[in-house]
Design a protein around this motif. Structure first.
Motif, PDB file in Angstrom:
ATOM      1  N   ARG A   1       0.738  -1.272   0.020  1.00 47.83           N
ATOM      2  CA  ARG A   1       0.043  -0.107   0.138  1.00 47.83           C
ATOM      3  C   ARG A   1       0.879   1.257   0.021  1.00 47.83           C
ATOM      4  O   ARG A   1       0.600   2.372  -0.761  1.00 47.83           O
ATOM      5  N   GLU A   2       1.990   1.039   0.810  1.00 54.49           N
ATOM      6  CA  GLU A   2       3.003   2.307   0.618  1.00 54.49           C
ATOM      7  C   GLU A   2       3.365   2.718  -0.436  1.00 54.49           C
ATOM      8  O   GLU A   2       3.528   3.751  -1.128  1.00 54.49           O
ATOM      9  N   LEU A   3       3.812   1.707  -1.075  1.00 54.13           N
ATOM     10  CA  LEU A   3       4.364   1.727  -2.786  1.00 54.13           C
ATOM     11  C   LEU A   3       3.428   2.441  -3.614  1.00 54.13           C
ATOM     12  O   LEU A   3       3.341   3.105  -4.662  1.00 54.13           O
ATOM     13  N   VAL A   4       2.119   1.679  -3.699  1.00 55.31           N
ATOM     14  CA  VAL A   4       0.878   1.921  -4.400  1.00 55.31           C
ATOM     15  C   VAL A   4       0.667   3.541  -4.164  1.00 55.31           C
ATOM     16  O   VAL A   4       0.440   4.425  -5.132  1.00 55.31           O
ATOM     17  N   ASP A   5       0.516   3.984  -2.823  1.00 54.89           N
ATOM     18  CA  ASP A   5       0.363   5.455  -2.542  1.00 54.89           C
ATOM     19  C   ASP A   5       1.594   6.257  -3.141  1.00 54.89           C
ATOM     20  O   ASP A   5       1.153   7.404  -3.355  1.00 54.89           O
ATOM     21  N   ALA A   6       2.577   5.893  -3.216  1.00 56.45           N
ATOM     22  CA  ALA A   6       3.642   6.617  -3.859  1.00 56.45           C
ATOM     23  C   ALA A   6       3.611   6.640  -5.391  1.00 56.45           C
ATOM     24  O   ALA A   6       4.694   7.178  -6.062  1.00 56.45           O
ATOM     25  N   GLY A   7       2.701   6.083  -6.071  1.00 52.49           N
ATOM     26  CA  GLY A   7       2.643   5.984  -7.523  1.00 52.49           C
ATOM     27  C   GLY A   7       2.898   4.799  -8.181  1.00 52.49           C
ATOM     28  O   GLY A   7       3.104   4.672  -9.243  1.00 52.49           O
ATOM     29  N   THR A   8       3.407   3.769  -7.350  1.00 52.50           N
ATOM     30  CA  THR A   8       4.146   2.472  -8.237  1.00 52.50           C
ATOM     31  C   THR A   8       2.685   1.701  -8.719  1.00 52.50           C
ATOM     32  O   THR A   8       1.973   1.345  -7.713  1.00 52.50           O
ATOM     33  N   PRO A   9       2.692   1.277  -9.681  1.00 50.19           N
ATOM     34  CA  PRO A   9       1.842   0.370 -10.206  1.00 50.19           C
ATOM     35  C   PRO A   9       1.525  -0.979  -9.293  1.00 50.19           C
ATOM     36  O   PRO A   9       2.235  -1.356  -8.743  1.00 50.19           O
TER      37      PRO A   9
ATOM     38  N   ALA B   1       3.819  -3.742  -9.926  1.00 54.88           N
ATOM     39  CA  ALA B   1       5.210  -3.655  -9.644  1.00 54.88           C
ATOM     40  C   ALA B   1       5.291  -3.361  -8.117  1.00 54.88           C
ATOM     41  O   ALA B   1       6.272  -4.008  -7.705  1.00 54.88           O
ATOM     42  N   ALA B   2       4.375  -3.048  -7.383  1.00 51.24           N
ATOM     43  CA  ALA B   2       4.608  -2.662  -6.079  1.00 51.24           C
ATOM     44  C   ALA B   2       4.757  -4.175  -5.391  1.00 51.24           C
ATOM     45  O   ALA B   2       5.411  -4.373  -4.252  1.00 51.24           O
ATOM     46  N   CYS B   3       3.682  -5.104  -5.949  1.00 50.28           N
ATOM     47  CA  CYS B   3       3.768  -6.605  -5.500  1.00 50.28           C
ATOM     48  C   CYS B   3       5.124  -7.084  -5.687  1.00 50.28           C
ATOM     49  O   CYS B   3       5.590  -7.828  -4.767  1.00 50.28           O
ATOM     50  N   ARG B   4       5.621  -7.132  -6.800  1.00 46.24           N
ATOM     51  CA  ARG B   4       6.920  -7.538  -7.165  1.00 46.24           C
ATOM     52  C   ARG B   4       7.952  -7.085  -6.220  1.00 46.24           C
ATOM     53  O   ARG B   4       8.878  -7.904  -5.848  1.00 46.24           O
ATOM     54  N   ILE B   5       8.054  -5.681  -6.014  1.00 41.31           N
ATOM     55  CA  ILE B   5       9.048  -5.199  -5.144  1.00 41.31           C
ATOM     56  C   ILE B   5       8.973  -5.866  -3.795  1.00 41.31           C
ATOM     57  O   ILE B   5       9.828  -6.179  -3.105  1.00 41.31           O
ATOM     58  N   VAL B   6       7.856  -5.873  -2.995  1.00 40.29           N
ATOM     59  CA  VAL B   6       7.599  -6.467  -1.952  1.00 40.29           C
ATOM     60  C   VAL B   6       8.045  -7.861  -1.707  1.00 40.29           C
ATOM     61  O   VAL B   6       8.662  -8.405  -0.902  1.00 40.29           O
ATOM     62  N   ILE B   7       7.881  -8.706  -2.935  1.00 41.12           N
ATOM     63  CA  ILE B   7       8.217 -10.096  -2.944  1.00 41.12           C
ATOM     64  C   ILE B   7       9.758 -10.294  -2.988  1.00 41.12           C
ATOM     65  O   ILE B   7      10.298 -10.836  -1.997  1.00 41.12           O
ATOM     66  N   LEU B   8      10.266  -9.102  -3.631  1.00 41.37           N
ATOM     67  CA  LEU B   8      11.869  -9.224  -3.516  1.00 41.37           C
ATOM     68  C   LEU B   8      12.405  -8.778  -2.376  1.00 41.37           C
ATOM     69  O   LEU B   8      13.287  -9.246  -1.913  1.00 41.37           O
ATOM     70  N   GLU B   9      11.827  -7.780  -1.810  1.00 44.08           N
ATOM     71  CA  GLU B   9      12.219  -7.239  -0.524  1.00 44.08           C
ATOM     72  C   GLU B   9      12.171  -8.413   0.617  1.00 44.08           C
ATOM     73  O   GLU B   9      13.095  -8.428   1.350  1.00 44.08           O
TER      74      GLU B   9
END
Length: 114
Positions: A70-78, A81-89
């Protein structure tokens, strides 16, 4: 309630993976909508467990993951992509934890193998 069942119930409260939260409560806790939780479920970021009645139930661990998305999406990330970033993190965090765990015994060794 017996002392054993009380202890078991308390253990669940401390369990990060116990699916304790309904969709509405989970959405409220992370400041999102139920639709957002469904969307990240469809993107396979989290897979909520289902109650006997078929309702989605979320764990604290899943809520932390959803909150980060949600933080990433609120910052403008699709959302994809946000889901992929969170998985990688999450994978990186786990790899670092395992690496640290494997290094601990090696640090205690003395020896002539090196």
């Amino acid at each position: 309630m017996t002392p054993e069942s009380e202890s078991h119930a308390t253990d669940r409260l401390d369990d990060d993976d116990y699916p304790a939260y309904t969709m509405g409560r989970a959405a409220e806790m992370i400041g999102a909508t139920p639709g957002f939780l469904r969307a990240i479920g469809e993107a396979r970021l989290i897979t909520p467990l289902r109650s006997e009645g078929g309702h989605r139930r979320y764990s604290r661990y899943q809520l932390r993951i959803a909150a980060r998305a949600r933080e990433l999406v609120d910052a403008g990330t699709p959302i994809e992509a946000a889901c992929r970033i969170v998985i990688l993190e999450d994978q990186l965090e786990e790899a670092l934890r395992l690496n640290e765990e494997l290094r601990r015994p090696a640090a205690g060794r003395t020896g002539g193998d090196s």
